[in-house]
Design a protein around this motif. Sequence first.
Motif, short mmCIF file in Angstrom:
data_model
loop_
_atom_site.label_atom_id
_atom_site.label_comp_id
_atom_site.label_asym_id
_atom_site.label_seq_id
_atom_site.Cartn_x
_atom_site.Cartn_y
_atom_site.Cartn_z
N UNK A 119 48.59 48.15 28.11
CA UNK A 119 47.65 48.59 26.97
C UNK A 119 46.21 47.75 27.48
N UNK A 120 46.01 46.14 27.65
CA UNK A 120 44.73 44.93 27.15
C UNK A 120 44.52 45.61 28.28
N UNK A 121 44.45 46.55 29.49
CA UNK A 121 43.88 46.19 31.05
C UNK A 121 42.32 47.01 31.00
N UNK A 122 43.08 48.26 30.40
CA UNK A 122 41.32 48.94 30.49
C UNK A 122 39.96 48.97 30.04
N UNK A 123 40.28 48.80 28.67
CA UNK A 123 39.53 47.75 27.78
C UNK A 123 39.13 46.71 28.35
N UNK A 124 39.51 45.41 28.72
CA UNK A 124 39.22 44.01 29.40
C UNK A 124 38.43 45.04 30.40
N UNK A 125 39.26 45.93 31.58
CA UNK A 125 37.58 45.91 32.36
C UNK A 125 36.84 46.19 32.35
N UNK A 126 36.65 47.47 31.37
CA UNK A 126 35.50 47.68 30.30
C UNK A 126 34.65 46.47 30.15
N UNK A 127 35.03 45.44 29.84
CA UNK A 127 34.44 44.22 29.31
C UNK A 127 34.21 43.77 30.85
N UNK A 128 35.00 43.22 31.39
CA UNK A 128 34.08 43.06 33.14
C UNK A 128 33.19 43.84 33.49
N UNK A 129 33.55 45.11 33.42
CA UNK A 129 32.61 45.97 33.90
C UNK A 129 30.41 45.85 33.17
N UNK B 4 28.65 41.76 56.30
CA UNK B 4 29.03 42.36 55.14
C UNK B 4 28.41 43.36 54.84
N UNK B 5 29.08 44.76 54.54
CA UNK B 5 28.42 45.99 54.69
C UNK B 5 28.67 46.17 53.14
N UNK B 6 27.98 47.29 52.74
CA UNK B 6 27.23 47.75 51.39
C UNK B 6 28.64 48.55 50.88
N UNK B 7 29.62 49.17 51.79
CA UNK B 7 30.87 48.90 50.92
C UNK B 7 31.90 48.28 50.95
N UNK B 8 31.36 46.68 51.70
CA UNK B 8 32.19 45.97 51.32
C UNK B 8 31.71 45.65 50.10
N UNK B 9 30.85 45.02 49.94
CA UNK B 9 30.29 44.49 48.75
C UNK B 9 30.57 45.21 47.40
N UNK B 10 30.94 46.35 47.40
CA UNK B 10 31.08 46.93 46.52
C UNK B 10 32.44 47.20 46.17
N UNK B 11 32.91 47.50 47.01
CA UNK B 11 34.55 46.76 47.07
C UNK B 11 35.03 46.39 46.76
N UNK B 12 34.42 44.94 46.69
CA UNK B 12 33.90 43.28 46.15
C UNK B 12 33.89 43.15 44.94
N UNK B 13 33.36 43.99 44.27
CA UNK B 13 33.06 44.31 43.14
C UNK B 13 33.64 44.83 42.19
N UNK B 14 35.00 45.99 42.21
CA UNK B 14 35.65 46.65 41.83
C UNK B 14 36.51 45.63 41.57
N UNK B 15 36.79 45.10 43.40
CA UNK B 15 38.07 44.02 42.80
C UNK B 15 38.04 43.16 41.75
N UNK B 16 36.75 42.57 41.86
CA UNK B 16 36.41 41.57 40.78
C UNK B 16 36.90 41.80 39.30
N UNK B 17 36.54 43.29 38.46
CA UNK B 17 37.10 43.76 38.09
C UNK B 17 38.44 43.74 38.07
N UNK B 18 38.90 44.17 38.41
CA UNK B 18 40.49 44.77 38.52
C UNK B 18 41.37 43.11 38.55
N UNK B 19 40.76 41.98 39.68
CA UNK B 19 41.29 41.32 39.04
C UNK B 19 41.38 40.55 37.64
#
Length: 158
Positions: A46-56, A1-16
Amino acid sequence: MTDDDKLAMCYQVIGDTATEISQAYSDFGDLVGYYMGQTSTTLQLRLFRPLAFETSLYLLTLLDTTSKFYTDIHQETEKLAEELEVPSLEERLATYKQGNDSVTLFVTACQQVVGSDALWLSMRRKDTPPQETISDRGYVVIKSAAEKIQNVVVSLTL
């Protein structure tokens, strides 16, 4: 898995994670509504962005601060913090890092996001805040999301 794929996986888990938690708390309170999939889309948004912040924040505390992933996610989290008018990103990160149990801090922070939202409060009985019990569907989702995030961090080092 490339670094770009791993970074995409991080963003995916934040969004999910933000999506799953916001869905859990935006389901209407009755059993029939739950099975019919009735939710408040406005509340979810309304909840998505603050929860994405906490997840990050939670993800950042699990990552090595010298990694490329940390740097990229930290930059995006800074932008989100500015949009959400969070006074100090570094103080919030320090709270997670100094705490003994980051999972409990993550659960509490996510529940505070939900419990302080005016629309959520107007849709629910005010005497029933988010609870740390398995009878609170959101709590269960947050706990399982914390485990998924930990697994993603472990997979980054493989």
